[in-house]
Design an enzyme around this catalytic site. Sequence first.
Site, PDB file in Angstrom:
ATOM      1  N   GLY A  27       0.634  -1.325  -0.146  1.00  0.00           N
ATOM      2  CA  GLY A  27      -0.079  -0.090  -0.088  1.00  0.00           C
ATOM      3  C   GLY A  27       1.099   1.325  -0.187  1.00  0.00           C
ATOM      4  O   GLY A  27       2.266   1.209  -0.484  1.00  0.00           O
ATOM      5  N   SER A  56      -5.371  -1.991   1.454  1.00  0.00           N
ATOM      6  CA  SER A  56      -6.614  -0.843   1.890  1.00  0.00           C
ATOM      7  C   SER A  56      -6.011   0.110   0.864  1.00  0.00           C
ATOM      8  O   SER A  56      -7.174   1.360   0.658  1.00  0.00           O
ATOM      9  CB  SER A  56      -6.351  -0.350   3.248  1.00  0.00           C
ATOM     10  OG  SER A  56      -7.136  -1.943   4.345  1.00  0.00           O
ATOM     11  N   THR A  57      -5.363   0.503   0.203  1.00  0.00           N
ATOM     12  CA  THR A  57      -4.407   1.712   0.070  1.00  0.00           C
ATOM     13  C   THR A  57      -5.705   2.264  -1.062  1.00  0.00           C
ATOM     14  O   THR A  57      -6.268   3.613  -1.070  1.00  0.00           O
ATOM     15  CB  THR A  57      -3.707   2.212  -0.042  1.00  0.00           C
ATOM     16  OG1 THR A  57      -2.556   2.255   0.357  1.00  0.00           O
ATOM     17  CG2 THR A  57      -3.313   2.874  -0.973  1.00  0.00           C
ATOM     18  N   ARG A  58      -6.133   1.300  -1.851  1.00  0.00           N
ATOM     19  CA  ARG A  58      -6.843   1.242  -2.976  1.00  0.00           C
ATOM     20  C   ARG A  58      -8.291   1.878  -2.679  1.00  0.00           C
ATOM     21  O   ARG A  58      -8.713   2.242  -3.453  1.00  0.00           O
ATOM     22  CB  ARG A  58      -6.154   0.193  -4.326  1.00  0.00           C
ATOM     23  CG  ARG A  58      -7.486  -0.639  -4.043  1.00  0.00           C
ATOM     24  CD  ARG A  58      -6.994  -1.125  -5.880  1.00  0.00           C
ATOM     25  NE  ARG A  58      -8.041  -2.865  -5.457  1.00  0.00           N
ATOM     26  CZ  ARG A  58      -9.151  -3.782  -5.991  1.00  0.00           C
ATOM     27  NH1 ARG A  58     -10.213  -2.297  -5.860  1.00  0.00           N
ATOM     28  NH2 ARG A  58      -9.226  -4.731  -6.267  1.00  0.00           N
ATOM     29  N   GLN A  61     -11.400   6.461  -0.111  1.00  0.00           N
ATOM     30  CA  GLN A  61     -11.892   7.795  -0.921  1.00  0.00           C
ATOM     31  C   GLN A  61     -11.736   8.341  -0.476  1.00  0.00           C
ATOM     32  O   GLN A  61     -11.566   9.433  -1.395  1.00  0.00           O
ATOM     33  CB  GLN A  61     -14.048   7.188  -0.239  1.00  0.00           C
ATOM     34  CG  GLN A  61     -13.952   5.776  -0.850  1.00  0.00           C
ATOM     35  CD  GLN A  61     -15.566   5.668  -0.858  1.00  0.00           C
ATOM     36  OE1 GLN A  61     -16.675   6.142   0.240  1.00  0.00           O
ATOM     37  NE2 GLN A  61     -16.072   4.415  -0.695  1.00  0.00           N
ATOM     38  N   GLY A  63      -9.980  10.990   0.762  1.00  0.00           N
ATOM     39  CA  GLY A  63      -8.837  11.725   0.519  1.00  0.00           C
ATOM     40  C   GLY A  63      -7.264  11.559   1.351  1.00  0.00           C
ATOM     41  O   GLY A  63      -7.383  10.459   2.585  1.00  0.00           O
ATOM     42  N   GLU A 128     -13.893  17.479   6.095  1.00  0.00           N
ATOM     43  CA  GLU A 128     -13.897  15.926   6.697  1.00  0.00           C
ATOM     44  C   GLU A 128     -14.446  15.766   8.565  1.00  0.00           C
ATOM     45  O   GLU A 128     -13.819  16.426   9.031  1.00  0.00           O
ATOM     46  CB  GLU A 128     -13.651  14.620   6.691  1.00  0.00           C
ATOM     47  CG  GLU A 128     -13.669  14.416   4.689  1.00  0.00           C
ATOM     48  CD  GLU A 128     -12.320  13.067   5.073  1.00  0.00           C
ATOM     49  OE1 GLU A 128     -11.493  13.018   5.743  1.00  0.00           O
ATOM     50  OE2 GLU A 128     -12.229  12.331   3.469  1.00  0.00           O
ATOM     51  N   HIS A 249     -16.296   3.652  11.608  1.00  0.00           N
ATOM     52  CA  HIS A 249     -16.544   4.845  10.291  1.00  0.00           C
ATOM     53  C   HIS A 249     -17.931   4.651  10.815  1.00  0.00           C
ATOM     54  O   HIS A 249     -19.488   3.640  10.601  1.00  0.00           O
ATOM     55  CB  HIS A 249     -16.189   4.385   8.980  1.00  0.00           C
ATOM     56  CG  HIS A 249     -15.966   5.136   7.905  1.00  0.00           C
ATOM     57  ND1 HIS A 249     -17.377   5.766   7.949  1.00  0.00           N
ATOM     58  CD2 HIS A 249     -15.477   6.391   7.107  1.00  0.00           C
ATOM     59  CE1 HIS A 249     -17.651   7.200   7.140  1.00  0.00           C
ATOM     60  NE2 HIS A 249     -15.860   7.513   6.547  1.00  0.00           N
ATOM     61  N   ARG A 298     -15.291  11.358  14.552  1.00  0.00           N
ATOM     62  CA  ARG A 298     -16.036  10.531  13.750  1.00  0.00           C
ATOM     63  C   ARG A 298     -16.320   9.398  15.329  1.00  0.00           C
ATOM     64  O   ARG A 298     -17.326   8.935  15.017  1.00  0.00           O
ATOM     65  CB  ARG A 298     -14.617   9.409  13.071  1.00  0.00           C
ATOM     66  CG  ARG A 298     -15.082   8.304  12.178  1.00  0.00           C
ATOM     67  CD  ARG A 298     -13.504   7.729  11.557  1.00  0.00           C
ATOM     68  NE  ARG A 298     -13.838   9.112  10.075  1.00  0.00           N
ATOM     69  CZ  ARG A 298     -12.889   8.465   9.919  1.00  0.00           C
ATOM     70  NH1 ARG A 298     -12.006   7.363   9.584  1.00  0.00           N
ATOM     71  NH2 ARG A 298     -13.323   8.827   8.370  1.00  0.00           N
ATOM     72  N   HIS A 359     -13.256   0.522  10.632  1.00  0.00           N
ATOM     73  CA  HIS A 359     -13.032   0.483   9.673  1.00  0.00           C
ATOM     74  C   HIS A 359     -11.332   0.917   9.681  1.00  0.00           C
ATOM     75  O   HIS A 359     -10.693   0.415   8.720  1.00  0.00           O
ATOM     76  CB  HIS A 359     -13.574   2.199   9.464  1.00  0.00           C
ATOM     77  CG  HIS A 359     -12.714   3.221   8.766  1.00  0.00           C
ATOM     78  ND1 HIS A 359     -13.490   2.522   7.051  1.00  0.00           N
ATOM     79  CD2 HIS A 359     -11.790   4.124   8.272  1.00  0.00           C
ATOM     80  CE1 HIS A 359     -12.437   3.135   6.489  1.00  0.00           C
ATOM     81  NE2 HIS A 359     -12.049   4.510   7.265  1.00  0.00           N
ATOM     82  N   GLU A 383      -0.335   1.860   9.092  1.00  0.00           N
ATOM     83  CA  GLU A 383      -1.651   1.395   9.595  1.00  0.00           C
ATOM     84  C   GLU A 383      -0.823   0.262  10.739  1.00  0.00           C
ATOM     85  O   GLU A 383      -2.275   0.402  11.652  1.00  0.00           O
ATOM     86  CB  GLU A 383      -2.571   0.682   8.482  1.00  0.00           C
ATOM     87  CG  GLU A 383      -3.803   0.602   9.632  1.00  0.00           C
ATOM     88  CD  GLU A 383      -5.756   0.410   9.253  1.00  0.00           C
ATOM     89  OE1 GLU A 383      -5.810   0.231   8.008  1.00  0.00           O
ATOM     90  OE2 GLU A 383      -6.659   0.095   9.934  1.00  0.00           O
ATOM     91  N   ARG A 394      -8.575   8.867  14.873  1.00  0.00           N
ATOM     92  CA  ARG A 394      -7.862   8.848  14.260  1.00  0.00           C
ATOM     93  C   ARG A 394      -8.619   9.908  13.546  1.00  0.00           C
ATOM     94  O   ARG A 394     -10.073   9.725  13.346  1.00  0.00           O
ATOM     95  CB  ARG A 394      -7.275   7.722  12.750  1.00  0.00           C
ATOM     96  CG  ARG A 394      -6.915   8.118  12.092  1.00  0.00           C
ATOM     97  CD  ARG A 394      -6.856   7.138  10.975  1.00  0.00           C
ATOM     98  NE  ARG A 394      -7.630   6.578  10.109  1.00  0.00           N
ATOM     99  CZ  ARG A 394      -8.067   6.584   8.939  1.00  0.00           C
ATOM    100  NH1 ARG A 394      -8.222   8.110   8.770  1.00  0.00           N
ATOM    101  NH2 ARG A 394      -9.448   6.265   8.733  1.00  0.00           N
TER     102      ARG A 394
HETATM  103  C1  SIN Z   1     -14.106   8.296   4.088  1.00  0.00           C
HETATM  104  O1  SIN Z   1     -13.262   9.325   2.992  1.00  0.00           O
HETATM  105  O2  SIN Z   1     -14.947   8.474   5.042  1.00  0.00           O
HETATM  106  C2  SIN Z   1     -12.246   8.025   4.903  1.00  0.00           C
HETATM  107  C3  SIN Z   1     -11.293   8.506   4.688  1.00  0.00           C
HETATM  108  C4  SIN Z   1     -10.736   8.031   6.195  1.00  0.00           C
HETATM  109  O3  SIN Z   1     -10.480   6.435   6.609  1.00  0.00           O
HETATM  110  O4  SIN Z   1      -9.830   8.874   6.849  1.00  0.00           O
END
Ligand code: SIN
Length: 554
Positions: A27, A56-58, A61, A63, A128, A249, A298, A359, A383, A394
């Site tokens: 990754g 997981s990297t790919r 979503q 950023g 986010e 998540h 989160r 997550h 990770e 995180r």
């Molecule tokens: C997400 O796109 O909600 C996940 C981003 C992350 O896990 O930092």
Amino acid sequence: MIQLPVQLAAAQPGWTVRADVIVVGSGIAGLATALHLRRSGLTVLVVTKAQVNEGSTRWAQGGIAAALAEDDSPAEHLEDTLEAGVGLCDEEAVRALVTEGPAAVRGLISLGARFDTEPDGEIALTREGGHHRDRIAHAGGDATGAEISRAMVEAIAQDPGIELVENALALDLITDVTGAAQGITLHVMGTGQRDGVGAALAPAVVLATGGFGQVFRQTTNPYVSTGDGVALAMRAGADVADLEFVQFHPTVMWLGPFAQGQQPLVSEAVRGEGAYLIDGDGARFMVDEHPMADLAPRDVVAKSIMRRMRQTQTDHVWLDARKLGADTWVRRFPTILESCRSRGIDPVTDLIPVSPAQHYVSGGVLTDLFGRTSIPGLYACGEVACTGVHGANRLASNSLLEGLVFAGRIGSMISAKLGVVREPILPSHQDQRLLPHQVRRRVQKTMDRHVGVLRSADSLELAATELNSLATTELGRPITEDWETTNIATIAAALTRHASLREETRGSHWREDFPERDDALWQVRLVSNLNVDGTLSTRTVPRFGVTYADEGRS
Ligand code: SIN
């Protein structure tokens, strides 16, 4: 306590390969480390369990977070990260992350990663949960990880000093008479000279194997995330820390109670663009929960959803993202749009059912600021590592950044001081217990039910009893699925132990029987070591100031 294996049963290595450095995992953390090491001309062997881009990297979503905007600063990024980490971050590690972050992201662009831009050519940034500024750079709308992975895979393919071995499961660390790392045993499912169990030898081994989401039944992680690096490090006797901080998540698409394995993520960035959560009556419950409402950190959002689900006796809530409109959906979130539509939900007109699912793991192999672990010559990045940047929870989109920044630090450290090549002590045993893959679902169900978002002494005891009973199941065989299942059970047992010892609620660790944060007793980390007899020793250490010397702990 389940008797944990201290080595994985494997045949004697049938072949050997050598390099200056072995990187385990492909990754962002692994490939960035490999590319950094090449700047000093070291040869690198990258071994990865499946295909090069299957980690997981790919799947990332949202950023990658960095203080790139003119009105932003590393100091503000630091503040948000510390706040999200609920008093348990290592501030120096966070400082390294946020100050080196912007240059690291620009380095990715130089490598060829194409981030989304504004009409004036500046990098487009979104927001986010937990961020007080727009600082999330993204690519392909919501395909950031896939684009980073593409650019990195292309870069390593062009470098003859990096050899890639796919379908290679890392088994155990090989050490020398001083206890320093000298390589790994691995099992390759290939053809030709490198097939079956072999030894990859080098005086520096970098673990970059990602997380262990597959310890749980429902996770956003891909099937390869079975914690092989953490379990390998544990068997080698390395310090592992913060395992109780498992991040759930808040907005994972709810596919029903029987769904298992990798579940579809609905990025926080969708809320960053204006979507919000509602309950079955249409009430916006986050508004009363936190000043940042739907963009609270989160852990706050996940807990609020769980509470609301309990109050209303439902198994999901709803994400209302209709106001984004068709154009925004197509431009910003094409992957999620497709994922929803393929399941019969059109987010332009329909509500999306969501609930929290595993997550990310903030804990892992304890490292210092240069990725060094308690075993000389063994490094951990991304990770799999516990650098202290995440604390108890995180901050969104700090994970790709951590892999990238600490890869640079590890690359510089190894380049400056490569360990001494000594005679490796190859494993000779044949009689270690492996768990059969048939028990994997039992472990996952136990962890979901008793060690998930909500924990208590009772639920954790039930989990420990269930995990202990696995020891009496029939023996596994030396095959990938059984090695992975053994890794999953090893981590499950350690995680359950940590969760039951930490008698407080902090960040992503939520104890119903200890609902308050307890700084007087618990502003510390739990660190465990697997002993040679298969038992676990756990102690508390300060949350900052981890230092490991090349010769071992200083
Ligand atoms: C997400 O796109 O909600 C996940 C981003 C992350 O896990 O930092």
